[in-house]
Design an enzyme around this catalytic site. Sequence first.
Site, PDB file in Angstrom:
ATOM      1  CB  THR A  45      -0.909   0.038   1.248  1.00  0.00           C
ATOM      2  OG1 THR A  45      -0.102  -0.314   2.378  1.00  0.00           O
ATOM      3  CG2 THR A  45      -2.064  -0.934   1.119  1.00  0.00           C
ATOM      4  CB  SER A 142      18.435  -7.056   6.854  1.00  0.00           C
ATOM      5  OG  SER A 142      18.224  -7.553   5.548  1.00  0.00           O
ATOM      6  CD  GLU A 184      16.175  -0.956  -0.293  1.00  0.00           C
ATOM      7  OE1 GLU A 184      16.602  -0.749   0.853  1.00  0.00           O
ATOM      8  OE2 GLU A 184      16.060  -2.091  -0.808  1.00  0.00           O
ATOM      9  CG  ASP A 196      10.805  -1.940   4.015  1.00  0.00           C
ATOM     10  OD1 ASP A 196       9.668  -2.246   4.386  1.00  0.00           O
ATOM     11  OD2 ASP A 196      11.327  -2.381   2.976  1.00  0.00           O
TER      12      ASP A 196
HETATM   13  C1  GLA Z   1       9.060  -4.136   0.437  1.00  0.00           C
HETATM   14  C2  GLA Z   1       9.268  -2.661   0.118  1.00  0.00           C
HETATM   15  C3  GLA Z   1       8.269  -1.781   0.888  1.00  0.00           C
HETATM   16  C4  GLA Z   1       6.841  -2.277   0.719  1.00  0.00           C
HETATM   17  C5  GLA Z   1       6.758  -3.783   0.950  1.00  0.00           C
HETATM   18  C6  GLA Z   1       5.398  -4.333   0.622  1.00  0.00           C
HETATM   19  O1  GLA Z   1       9.378  -4.406   1.784  1.00  0.00           O
HETATM   20  O2  GLA Z   1      10.568  -2.261   0.452  1.00  0.00           O
HETATM   21  O3  GLA Z   1       8.387  -0.438   0.482  1.00  0.00           O
HETATM   22  O4  GLA Z   1       6.325  -1.917  -0.538  1.00  0.00           O
HETATM   23  O5  GLA Z   1       7.713  -4.507   0.175  1.00  0.00           O
HETATM   24  O6  GLA Z   1       4.448  -3.833   1.492  1.00  0.00           O
END
Ligand code: GLA
Length: 422
Positions: A45, A142, A184, A196
Amino acid sequence: MDKVRLLPAPREALAQFSQIFDGHYVGPLGAAWAPGRVNLIGEHTDYNDGFVLPLAVDRVAAFAGRTRADAQVRLWSTHFNEQVQLSLEGLPGNFEEQRIKLPVWARYILGVISELVKAGIVLRGFDAVVGGDVPLGGGMSSSAALEVATVQACSLFSRGAFTIGETNATLKPLEVAALCQRAEHIASGLRSGILDQAASCLGRPENAVLLDCRSLAARYLPFNAPDLSLVVIDTSVRRELAASAYNERRQQCEDAVRLLREVIIKQEPSYEATQEIRALRDITPGQFGRYQDVLPEILRRRAGYVIAENERVLQVVELLEKGKVEEVGPILWKGHAGLRDEYEVSCLELDTLVEIARQVSGVLGARMMGGGFGGCTINLVRTDAVEALRAVVHEQYPARTGYQASIDICQAAGGPGQSIAE
Ligand code: GLA
């Protein structure tokens, strides 16, 4: 600097520093760290401008090191038993030249350093041991933990060049998250959302955080039910193809928004005047019901999942506000079904873990977590049923998949930090 009681990972990194490095240093030994995360609900989302509900966990990526007199950065990875060297000189101009010479783990660190330089921050060189106890690639982010810990490490070792905090600081926590998200993208080629990195930056003990990924408004919700546990089960499966499937999903969501916007503007002109439709976040479940037929079948499933998942986040928030944590369970099962059948980012091993969990009474809900195609599941479990779950997973998972699963119990924990050891 605050005297903090150090977590095991920074403590271990500190203990190793003088065994690995020696040199002429201009600063004391210090440690910096940032946590991994679990996401209670709100998967895929974030890049649809929607809602997520993660918590930072009690596992961190950690640096322990000292400031150098020059512009070199030497890093020793405890995970890979490998040392690399990079240079602050010439960044960001020579970023690509330096990046290709580095192993993958160090590319995340270089990416963050390069973004800090781009932001106009003058950094100093340092030597550091890089370690931590967030399982690598195991679905607890991580890489985001490593990126956010890198910002903390640069702040610590650059000795006052910049500060991180809510007020009167150079970078606010969510600015750090956005900077790490950019790093990233460059390091991994994944067009990931902000989930994350934001979860790592915003961690607070005993709390989950509701993040609106459009406005970046964050609201904490207490999450501490002592008779319930959050269990993370790692499939041990890592799939290289995950990045391209992820970017493809993102593109499909953008295509679906475009088609839905066209029809809504035509059919509901007054709606358009009050609200701009920019992302799936802006389509209500009612509108989706009325107009989903304009979408090709595959986009219908993708968009349907995202719109329902945003609703699920809000439902879980309401339950947490009322203290009805147990009732969150069924929503997790539904989330998994959507990820498996509509969004199609699950895989045999994730589905198997969720099916196994369903057989155990006392498991209130479970679903795959993160990007998908491997990684881990999150399980909301009565604490007195954790051992039963562990036993069935060990008994059935290897036989059904050929892999071993590892099981972790996580606590909602605090965000990033730094500390001087001497
Ligand atoms: C990965 C991505 C996040 C998010 C999730 C799914 O972890 O890094 O930004 O989109 O997938 O919710």
